[in-house]
Enzyme design. Structure first.
Site, PDB file in Angstrom:
ATOM      1  N   THR A 126     -88.936 -13.177  38.060  1.00 25.13           N
ATOM      2  CA  THR A 126     -89.292 -13.527  36.691  1.00 25.13           C
ATOM      3  C   THR A 126     -90.666 -14.189  36.576  1.00 25.13           C
ATOM      4  OG1 THR A 126     -88.750 -15.124  34.940  1.00 25.13           O
ATOM      5  CG2 THR A 126     -87.864 -15.607  37.100  1.00 25.13           C
ATOM      6  N   GLU A 128     -91.150 -16.692  34.980  1.00 29.07           N
ATOM      7  CA  GLU A 128     -90.937 -18.144  35.008  1.00 29.07           C
ATOM      8  C   GLU A 128     -91.355 -18.743  36.351  1.00 29.07           C
ATOM      9  OE1 GLU A 128     -89.549 -20.618  32.723  1.00 29.07           O
ATOM     10  OE2 GLU A 128     -90.357 -19.085  31.406  1.00 29.07           O
ATOM     11  N   TYR A 151     -84.503 -23.380  36.871  1.00 30.75           N
ATOM     12  CA  TYR A 151     -84.360 -21.911  36.873  1.00 30.75           C
ATOM     13  C   TYR A 151     -85.519 -21.265  37.626  1.00 30.75           C
ATOM     14  CZ  TYR A 151     -84.581 -17.087  35.179  1.00 30.75           C
ATOM     15  OH  TYR A 151     -84.677 -15.715  35.102  1.00 30.75           O
ATOM     16  N   LYS A 155     -85.527 -19.143  41.265  1.00 35.68           N
ATOM     17  CA  LYS A 155     -85.988 -17.750  41.364  1.00 35.68           C
ATOM     18  C   LYS A 155     -87.116 -17.595  42.389  1.00 35.68           C
ATOM     19  CE  LYS A 155     -83.509 -15.326  38.309  1.00 35.68           C
ATOM     20  NZ  LYS A 155     -82.949 -13.988  38.503  1.00 35.68           N
TER      21      LYS A 155
HETATM   22  P1  NAP Z   1     -78.103 -12.372  31.100  1.00 34.24           P
HETATM   23  O1  NAP Z   1     -77.941 -11.641  29.821  1.00 34.24           O
HETATM   24  O2  NAP Z   1     -77.980 -13.847  31.128  1.00 34.24           O
HETATM   25  O3  NAP Z   1     -77.045 -11.745  32.137  1.00 34.24           O
HETATM   26  C1  NAP Z   1     -76.780 -12.354  33.368  1.00 34.24           C
HETATM   27  C2  NAP Z   1     -75.439 -11.896  33.879  1.00 34.24           C
HETATM   28  O4  NAP Z   1     -75.203 -12.564  35.134  1.00 34.24           O
HETATM   29  C3  NAP Z   1     -74.256 -12.226  32.975  1.00 34.24           C
HETATM   30  O5  NAP Z   1     -73.543 -11.057  32.694  1.00 34.24           O
HETATM   31  C4  NAP Z   1     -73.413 -13.189  33.794  1.00 34.24           C
HETATM   32  O6  NAP Z   1     -72.042 -12.988  33.719  1.00 34.24           O
HETATM   33  C5  NAP Z   1     -73.842 -12.856  35.216  1.00 34.24           C
HETATM   34  N1  NAP Z   1     -73.577 -13.998  36.095  1.00 34.24           N
HETATM   35  C6  NAP Z   1     -73.897 -15.296  35.878  1.00 34.24           C
HETATM   36  N2  NAP Z   1     -73.446 -16.055  36.896  1.00 34.24           N
HETATM   37  C7  NAP Z   1     -72.827 -15.228  37.757  1.00 34.24           C
HETATM   38  C8  NAP Z   1     -72.168 -15.423  38.988  1.00 34.24           C
HETATM   39  N3  NAP Z   1     -72.015 -16.639  39.528  1.00 34.24           N
HETATM   40  N4  NAP Z   1     -71.659 -14.346  39.619  1.00 34.24           N
HETATM   41  C9  NAP Z   1     -71.766 -13.113  39.071  1.00 34.24           C
HETATM   42  N5  NAP Z   1     -72.369 -12.864  37.897  1.00 34.24           N
HETATM   43  C10 NAP Z   1     -72.909 -13.913  37.250  1.00 34.24           C
HETATM   44  O7  NAP Z   1     -79.514 -12.007  31.763  1.00 34.24           O
HETATM   45  P2  NAP Z   1     -80.490 -10.752  31.466  1.00 34.24           P
HETATM   46  O8  NAP Z   1     -81.403 -11.118  30.348  1.00 34.24           O
HETATM   47  O9  NAP Z   1     -79.689  -9.521  31.423  1.00 34.24           O
HETATM   48  O10 NAP Z   1     -81.392 -10.779  32.781  1.00 34.24           O
HETATM   49  C11 NAP Z   1     -80.987 -10.070  33.958  1.00 34.24           C
HETATM   50  C12 NAP Z   1     -81.650 -10.712  35.157  1.00 34.24           C
HETATM   51  O11 NAP Z   1     -83.067 -10.657  35.015  1.00 34.24           O
HETATM   52  C13 NAP Z   1     -81.336 -12.185  35.370  1.00 34.24           C
HETATM   53  O12 NAP Z   1     -81.294 -12.395  36.767  1.00 34.24           O
HETATM   54  C14 NAP Z   1     -82.517 -12.930  34.778  1.00 34.24           C
HETATM   55  O13 NAP Z   1     -82.674 -14.161  35.417  1.00 34.24           O
HETATM   56  C15 NAP Z   1     -83.630 -11.957  35.114  1.00 34.24           C
HETATM   57  N6  NAP Z   1     -84.765 -11.950  34.191  1.00 34.24           N
HETATM   58  C16 NAP Z   1     -84.566 -11.782  32.849  1.00 34.24           C
HETATM   59  C17 NAP Z   1     -85.650 -11.694  32.006  1.00 34.24           C
HETATM   60  C18 NAP Z   1     -85.469 -11.472  30.520  1.00 34.24           C
HETATM   61  O14 NAP Z   1     -86.444 -11.691  29.784  1.00 34.24           O
HETATM   62  N7  NAP Z   1     -84.324 -11.015  30.066  1.00 34.24           N
HETATM   63  C19 NAP Z   1     -86.960 -11.764  32.526  1.00 34.24           C
HETATM   64  C20 NAP Z   1     -87.112 -11.914  33.901  1.00 34.24           C
HETATM   65  C21 NAP Z   1     -86.015 -11.985  34.742  1.00 34.24           C
HETATM   66  P3  NAP Z   1     -71.125 -13.461  32.480  1.00 34.24           P
HETATM   67  O15 NAP Z   1     -71.286 -12.370  31.475  1.00 34.24           O
HETATM   68  O16 NAP Z   1     -69.787 -13.555  33.094  1.00 34.24           O
HETATM   69  O17 NAP Z   1     -71.676 -14.773  32.011  1.00 34.24           O
HETATM   70  O1  F7E Z   2     -87.617 -19.311  25.320  1.00 37.56           O
HETATM   71  C1  F7E Z   2     -89.333 -21.623  23.054  1.00 37.56           C
HETATM   72  C2  F7E Z   2     -88.999 -22.093  24.460  1.00 37.56           C
HETATM   73  O2  F7E Z   2     -85.201 -19.317  25.940  1.00 37.56           O
HETATM   74  C3  F7E Z   2     -88.871 -18.751  25.018  1.00 37.56           C
HETATM   75  C4  F7E Z   2     -85.118 -15.804  30.147  1.00 37.56           C
HETATM   76  O3  F7E Z   2     -84.683 -14.483  30.016  1.00 37.56           O
HETATM   77  O4  F7E Z   2     -87.416 -15.190  29.881  1.00 37.56           O
HETATM   78  C5  F7E Z   2     -86.401 -16.019  29.360  1.00 37.56           C
HETATM   79  O5  F7E Z   2     -86.767 -17.384  29.466  1.00 37.56           O
HETATM   80  C6  F7E Z   2     -89.794 -19.822  24.467  1.00 37.56           C
HETATM   81  C7  F7E Z   2     -89.828 -21.111  25.280  1.00 37.56           C
HETATM   82  O6  F7E Z   2     -86.808 -17.667  27.020  1.00 37.56           O
HETATM   83  C8  F7E Z   2     -86.532 -22.481  20.916  1.00 37.56           C
HETATM   84  O7  F7E Z   2     -89.354 -23.466  24.621  1.00 37.56           O
HETATM   85  C9  F7E Z   2     -88.681 -22.645  20.844  1.00 37.56           C
HETATM   86  O8  F7E Z   2     -91.145 -21.561  25.354  1.00 37.56           O
HETATM   87  O9  F7E Z   2     -86.152 -17.338  24.710  1.00 37.56           O
HETATM   88  P1  F7E Z   2     -86.343 -18.401  25.704  1.00 37.56           P
HETATM   89  P2  F7E Z   2     -87.557 -18.171  28.323  1.00 37.56           P
HETATM   90  O10 F7E Z   2     -87.361 -19.612  28.562  1.00 37.56           O
HETATM   91  O11 F7E Z   2     -88.956 -17.678  28.235  1.00 37.56           O
HETATM   92  C10 F7E Z   2     -87.749 -15.427  31.252  1.00 37.56           C
HETATM   93  C11 F7E Z   2     -88.831 -14.460  31.670  1.00 37.56           C
HETATM   94  C12 F7E Z   2     -86.556 -15.427  32.142  1.00 37.56           C
HETATM   95  O12 F7E Z   2     -86.637 -15.078  33.311  1.00 37.56           O
HETATM   96  C13 F7E Z   2     -85.334 -16.109  31.618  1.00 37.56           C
HETATM   97  O13 F7E Z   2     -84.163 -15.696  32.327  1.00 37.56           O
HETATM   98  O14 F7E Z   2     -89.305 -20.198  23.181  1.00 37.56           O
HETATM   99  N1  F7E Z   2     -88.370 -22.045  22.021  1.00 37.56           N
HETATM  100  N2  F7E Z   2     -87.576 -22.917  20.147  1.00 37.56           N
HETATM  101  C14 F7E Z   2     -87.039 -21.928  22.093  1.00 37.56           C
HETATM  102  N3  F7E Z   2     -86.254 -21.373  23.046  1.00 37.56           N
HETATM  103  C15 F7E Z   2     -84.915 -21.367  22.811  1.00 37.56           C
HETATM  104  N4  F7E Z   2     -84.110 -20.788  23.725  1.00 37.56           N
HETATM  105  N5  F7E Z   2     -84.374 -21.922  21.677  1.00 37.56           N
HETATM  106  C16 F7E Z   2     -85.137 -22.496  20.701  1.00 37.56           C
HETATM  107  O15 F7E Z   2     -84.631 -22.978  19.692  1.00 37.56           O
END
Ligand code: NAP
Ligand code: F7E
Length: 324
Positions: A126, A128, A151, A155
């Site tokens: 990620t 992050e 987090y 990662k």
């Molecule tokens: P998500 O919607 O939070 O899905 C994560 C899944 O992981 C959930 O289905 C959850 O299961 C499962 N999980 C959590 N803890 C677990 C455990 N202990 N054992 C087995 N499964 C578990 O995340 P996503 O947005 O699809 O992202 C997919 C991956 O990409 C994640 O690793 C995230 O960190 C990474 N990532 C996401 C983004 C983004 O912008 N979306 C960007 C960069 C990297 P439950 O349904 O049971 O809770």
């Molecule tokens: O926040 C700001 C917050 O929680 C984005 C995950 O998928 O992407 C995700 O992480 C921004 C941040 O995503 C609220 O402070 C303002 O600056 O949607 P987010 P994230 O933290 O960028 C990365 C790439 C991953 O890997 C992660 O798994 O938005 N923000 N107001 C807020 N964020 C939240 N959640 N809620 C608010 O009310």
């Protein structure tokens, strides 16, 4: 013979998009679910593929369950999408976040090394991890990591473990360093979906206000459906590698808010949005923006959905949800 893929995190956002893409390519897809007593198939239902995936039980913190799955399935490809992925929550559950996101990857890679060493492995890394690591306003594969949350730290461990299994044991392992990607099945706590859900509720008269944190933060937001194609492409190359995946554009939370309200005909978003310190983070990342030369050149991958269309698609889906 059809290829087999094991997808962890199948019930999340990316799992269903990836599974749908792989099914379309003729794969047999196994989806790992952690609590089979009460799984939530809503996201797979949304994409119409719930019955097309074969489910297996397993938890990233339970090494023996990972060994059993790898031994039994002997998958051609493993996509490790499972994570405690909510950055905001990771300060409150730092140990659990580390156990799932960091140690879980070590367990899974050990299982592959011992019981199915020809399996190709994708790790969901990620942006992050970059945190404050900033090269002239963007991040690429050469940018230093300076994570700002438990987090992000978890990662970074997983990233290097993935690289180390490649370098130490010759496994085919890849890191996709993905920037934020969203969709109508994005988790409700992430800011984009929180905004589109809030806008839909306000438009339908079900809420008056939307409570948000830092409106100035900027992110590189793309569409999840585009990004899963890059995951697959990484595992089809001759050599394993690590790739940054993003759009190359960044937008502020405020811009997202403005567009979402405007789309439903509510021009003055300030009447509805309240800044709430509860949603501010102990340490913030002000801006993330991808430089994607490598993924374009080597994988031939490009994002398809522009920012404005992403906002519109998510708002429309949430409006529809409140029509029932
Ligand atoms: P998500 O919607 O939070 O899905 C994560 C899944 O992981 C959930 O289905 C959850 O299961 C499962 N999980 C959590 N803890 C677990 C455990 N202990 N054992 C087995 N499964 C578990 O995340 P996503 O947005 O699809 O992202 C997919 C991956 O990409 C994640 O690793 C995230 O960190 C990474 N990532 C996401 C983004 C983004 O912008 N979306 C960007 C960069 C990297 P439950 O349904 O049971 O809770
Ligand atoms: O926040 C700001 C917050 O929680 C984005 C995950 O998928 O992407 C995700 O992480 C921004 C941040 O995503 C609220 O402070 C303002 O600056 O949607 P987010 P994230 O933290 O960028 C990365 C790439 C991953 O890997 C992660 O798994 O938005 N923000 N107001 C807020 N964020 C939240 N959640 N809620 C608010 O009310």
């Amino acid at each position: 013979m059809a290829k087999t893929a094991l997808v962890t995190g199948i019930l999340g956002q990316d799992g269903p998009y990836l599974a749908k893409f792989l099914l379309g390519k003729g794969y047999k897809v196994y989806g790992m679910v952690r609590r089979y007593s009460n799984p939530n198939f809503d996201n797979l239902d949304f994409l119409g593929i719930t019955k097309k995936v074969e489910y297996v039980e397993g938890d990233m913190t339970d090494e023996s369950s990972l060994i059993t799955n790898i031994k039994n399935i002997q998958p051609d490809e493993v996509y490790n999408l499972a994570a405690q992925s909510f950055v905001g929550g990771s300060w409150h559950q730092a140990k659990l976040t580390t156990e799932i996101n960091a140690l879980g990857v070590l367990y899974l890679l050990n299982a592959i090394k011992l019981f199915s060493p020809t399996t190709k492995f994708y790790q969901a890394s990620t942006s992050e991890m970059f945190g404050l690591g900033n090269t002239n306003g963007y991040q690429d594969e050469n940018t230093c990591f300076h994570p700002r949350s438990p987090y992000g730290i978890s990662k970074v461990y997983a990233y290097w473990t993935t690289v180390n299994f490649r370098e130490s044991y010759g496994l085919f392992t890849c890191n996709g360093i993905l920037f934020n990607h969203e969709s109508p099945i994005r988790g409700i706590q992430f800011v984009t979906r929180k905004i589109t859900d809030g806008v839909a509720k306000i438009k339908k008269g079900l809420a008056d206000k939307l409570y948000l944190g830092n409106l100035e933060a900027k992110r590189d937001w793309g569409f999840a459906g585009d990004y899963v194609e890059a995951m697959h492409l990484m595992l089809q190359q001759e050599k394993p590698g690590d790739y940054v995946v993003g759009t190359g554009e960044s937008h502020s939370v405020q811009e997202f808010v403005e567009l979402a309200f405007k789309y439903v005909g509510l021009d003055n978003w300030r009447n509805y949005v309240v800044t709430d310190p509860r949603y501010k983070r102990p340490a913030e990342i002000h801006e993330l923006k991808a430089k994607t030369d490598k993924v374009k050149k080597i994988l031939g991958w490009q994002p398809k959905m522009p920012f404005e269309e992403l906002v519109k698609t998510m708002v429309e889906a949430d409006l529809k949800r409140y029509e029932h």
